[in-house]
Design an enzyme around this catalytic site. Structure first.
Site, PDB file in Angstrom:
ATOM      1  N   HIS A  48       2.772  -5.285 -19.721  1.00 17.26           N
ATOM      2  CA  HIS A  48       3.883  -4.261 -19.266  1.00 17.26           C
ATOM      3  C   HIS A  48       3.152  -2.884 -19.261  1.00 17.26           C
ATOM      4  CE1 HIS A  48       4.644  -5.797 -23.379  1.00 17.26           C
ATOM      5  NE2 HIS A  48       3.950  -5.124 -23.519  1.00 17.26           N
ATOM      6  N   ALA A 104       3.140  -3.395  28.927  1.00 15.29           N
ATOM      7  CA  ALA A 104       3.425  -2.793  27.871  1.00 15.29           C
ATOM      8  C   ALA A 104       3.284  -1.377  28.177  1.00 15.29           C
ATOM      9  CB  ALA A 104       2.464  -3.189  26.583  1.00 15.29           C
ATOM     10  N   TYR A 107      -9.934   8.166 -10.981  1.00 15.89           N
ATOM     11  CA  TYR A 107      -9.969   9.090 -10.058  1.00 15.89           C
ATOM     12  C   TYR A 107     -10.406  10.489 -10.515  1.00 15.89           C
ATOM     13  CZ  TYR A 107      -8.990  11.957  -5.572  1.00 15.89           C
ATOM     14  OH  TYR A 107      -8.966  12.905  -4.782  1.00 15.89           O
TER      15      TYR A 107
END
Length: 436
Positions: free
Chosen positions: A338, A11, A362
């Site tokens: 919803h 790799a 927040y």
């Protein structure tokens, strides 16, 4: 498990055809980097696995060690020993057999590798019958033994007609590889050390070389983003076929994306355009159209349509409706029909979340948690400013902004009182705008 076999995964390449700064082997298929896919298959047959790196060595090594910390990492000296054989020159060889495969072959399976490891010969190579062999090295076989690999540009007319081509993986007896490797040189146009030269050298030394016929698709190499898309579709099709055979119902499965790490238990339904990302566990649930589930646990619930469940959520016995986003939420026995955002929250059974509810988690610096107890009715257009705790059996009036804890049994309301001013329409717009 075959602990007599060592596996080396190559790799170190730049992967220039991917046209990206990201190392090729870190491009993802079905949610996981291709190097991780091949490592999973390698560790299914042995505990002795090495990866040879160069470009972005630290970045790739970090990703590998997160999942397979026991992996041995070597760096190829590309300046002095470029090429596939050059990659192996810096590896400490161990095991009775050494199997060499590539980090950009994510569709290779452990059963394919085992067939190479179990073949009885000094050198075993993989080959397949190509419908169109153009560009491949042709495998020259005589009396069941491989005599040579002839590249396209060097092949005669007769050799060009051969459809058996090199698939790119090899297995050596360690003693044979230790004899062959020092004899491989870089006397070619590219000045590289090629592992394909091992076949010629092995024949010159009287060693037995055989080819194992493999599935072309499994040994597909990824060199550009188009090939990446082909390989991902192959893997997706296999994942979905296996899940449907195990009892998962899929509507328009070709439109559904499922991460290779996702697990399903019991009878589940996935509707069209659903994405299941990361390490999800979904049990006895319905995921409706165009919903996205990320690294979460869903149990006995219906989600969507058009819902987004973000990482580290745990949802059980719950209805999540359209345009509801849950992030790091633990919901048990909840209805959120919803247009709501439920982030960093714990909500208990019997609670109904009204349309337009937002947990304001927040404050610009840190995230805070909202806790809602049992049997709570949250009215539409409510903002819950965290940190805040709502006890059991509470009603929160529609349009409220809740900034303080609410005790059990209370009604919480936080909005201006409505006032109706008679005749104001005519006063504001004038008589001519009043419609009879």
């Amino acid at each position: 498990m075959n602990n007599n076999t060592s596996i080396i995964i190559l790799a170190a390449g730049l992967g220039t055809r991917m046209k990206s700064k990201r190392p090729k082997v870190l491009f993802e298929l079905c949610g996981e980097p291709m190097i991780i896919h091949i490592l999973k298959q390698a560790y299914a047959i042995t505990n002795d696995v090495s990866v040879v790196l160069h470009y972005e060595k630290e970045l790739i090594s970090k990703k590998i060690k997160e999942i397979f910390p026991q992996t041995k990492i070597f760096e190829q000296d590309l300046a002095n020993f470029p090429g596939t054989a050059g990659a192996i020159k810096g590896v400490n060889l161990s095991g009775e057999k050494v199997l060499v495969t590539c980090g950009d072959m994510p569709l290779v399976r452990s059963t394919d590798l085992m067939r190479l490891a179990n073949a009885e010969a000094d050198v075993v190579m993989s080959s397949f019958e190509a419908a169109n062999p153009f560009g491949y090295g042709r495998v020259i076989i005589k009396n069941g033994k491989v005599e040579a690999i002839v590249e396209q540009k060097d092949a005669s007319e007769a050799q060009l007609a051969i459809k058996s081509v090199n698939a790119g993986c090899y297995c050596f007896k360690r003693e044979a590889l230790e004899q062959i490797l020092p004899l491989i040189n870089n006397q070619n146009a590219q000045k590289e050390y090629y592992l394909t030269d091992a076949i010629k050298i092995a024949n010159e030394k009287g060693l037995k070389c055989v080819a194992v016929n493999v599935n072309e698709q499994n040994f597909m190499g990824i060199n550009d983003k188009f090939q990446l898309s082909i390989a991902e579709k192959i893997m997706q099709d296999e994942i979905k076929q296996n899940l449907m055979k195990a009892g998962v119902l899929m509507r328009m499965p070709e439109s559904i994306f499922i991460d290779s790490r996702a697990k399903f238990e019991g009878e589940c339904v996935l509707e069209e355009n659903v994405s299941i990302l990361g390490e999800c566990v979904i049990t006895e649930s319905i995921i409706k159209s165009s919903s996205v589930i990320e690294s979460s646990v869903i149990k006995n619930s219906d989600i969507g349509p058009l819902a987004h469940i973000r990482p580290n959520s745990e949802i059980s016995d719950t209805h999540i409706g359209n345009f509801v986003e849950v992030k790091k939420g633990v919901l048990n026995g909840v209805k959120a029909g919803h247009l709501s955002y439920l982030g960093d929250c714990e909500i208990e059974s019997g609670t109904n979340i009204g349309c337009g509810t937002i947990t304001c988690n927040y404050d610009g610096k840190a995230k805070y948690k909202t806790k809602i107890g049992k049997n709570v009715f949250v009215g539409s257009d409510t903002q819950l400013v965290a940190p805040v705790n709502i006890a059991d059996n509470v009603i929160i009036a529609a349009g409220s902004t809740i900034t303080k804890d609410v005790e059990s049994g209370a009604l919480a309301i936080s909005r201006g009182r409505q006032e109706n001013k008679s005749g104001f329409f005519e006063k504001f717009f004038g008589k001519d705008d009043v419609k009879k």
